[in-house]
Scaffold this active site. Structure first.
Site, short mmCIF file in Angstrom:
data_model
loop_
_atom_site.label_atom_id
_atom_site.label_comp_id
_atom_site.label_asym_id
_atom_site.label_seq_id
_atom_site.Cartn_x
_atom_site.Cartn_y
_atom_site.Cartn_z
CG ASP A 152 -1.95 1.00 1.28
OD1 ASP A 152 -2.99 0.77 0.65
OD2 ASP A 152 -1.75 2.05 1.93
CB ILE A 153 0.96 4.26 -2.16
CG1 ILE A 153 1.26 3.43 -3.41
CG2 ILE A 153 1.70 5.59 -2.18
CD1 ILE A 153 0.74 4.04 -4.70
CD GLU A 179 -4.46 4.07 -0.96
OE1 GLU A 179 -4.61 4.25 0.25
OE2 GLU A 179 -5.37 4.30 -1.78
#
Length: 126
Positions: A3-4, A46
Site C-alpha cells: 500500500d502506498i 493505492e
C-alpha cells in the site's frame, strides 16, 4: 500486499493527475521486479498484491524489500521542475501453513496493517 503510504495526501496536495502518475510509477516498478518471478495486481485505490510462485519466506521477504526500496529511491516527476518521493508499506505471507488463498490473503493483509501501524515504509512478514 502493499500500500502506498499517505497516498490521500498526494492527491490532496498535488491533485489526482499526479496521484495517477504515482500509481503508474509504482505499478511499473512492481512489474519490473516481478518479471518472471510472480504476478502483480492492483487491488484498488493505492493497494497492490504480488503473487509469487515457489517462494519461501526469505525469498518473499527479499523481493518485497527490493520493491519497497526501489519505490523509495525513485523520485517521480510531477512537472518539468519538481519530483516527489513516496514510500510503501508491505505485508508478506507465504503458503507454509496453508495453500488456501483466503488464508494467505488474511495474513498478508494483517502484516500490511502491522507495517502501517508501526510507522510505515517497512516490510512485515507473518
Amino acid at each position: 500486499m502493499l500500500d502506498i503510504d499517505f497516498f490521500k495526501s498526494v492527491n490532496d496536495t498535488y491533485g489526482h493527475p499526479v496521484g495517477d502518475k504515482v500509481l503508474q510509477s509504482c505499478a511499473s516498478i512492481i512489474q519490473e521486479h516481478c518479471f518472471e518471478k510472480g504476478h502483480a495486481y492492483r487491488l484498488g485505490g493505492e493497494e497492490f498484491c504480488v503473487l509469487g510462485v515457489n517462494f519461501d519466506q526469505d525469498a518473499a521477504f527479499e523481493l518485497a524489500e527490493k520493491i519497497r526500496l526501489a519505490i523509495q529511491h525513485t523520485p517521480i516527476p510531477i512537472d518539468a521542475h519538481q519530483k516527489i518521493s513516496i514510500t510503501i508499506s508491505i505485508g508478506v505471507a507465504t503458503a507454509y501453513l496453508s495453500t488456501d488463498f483466503e488464508y494467505i490473503h488474511h495474513f498478508a493483509d494483517k502484516a500490511l496493517y502491522e507495517a502501517k501501524n508501526n510507522g510505515r515504509n517497512q516490510t512485515i512478514l507473518l
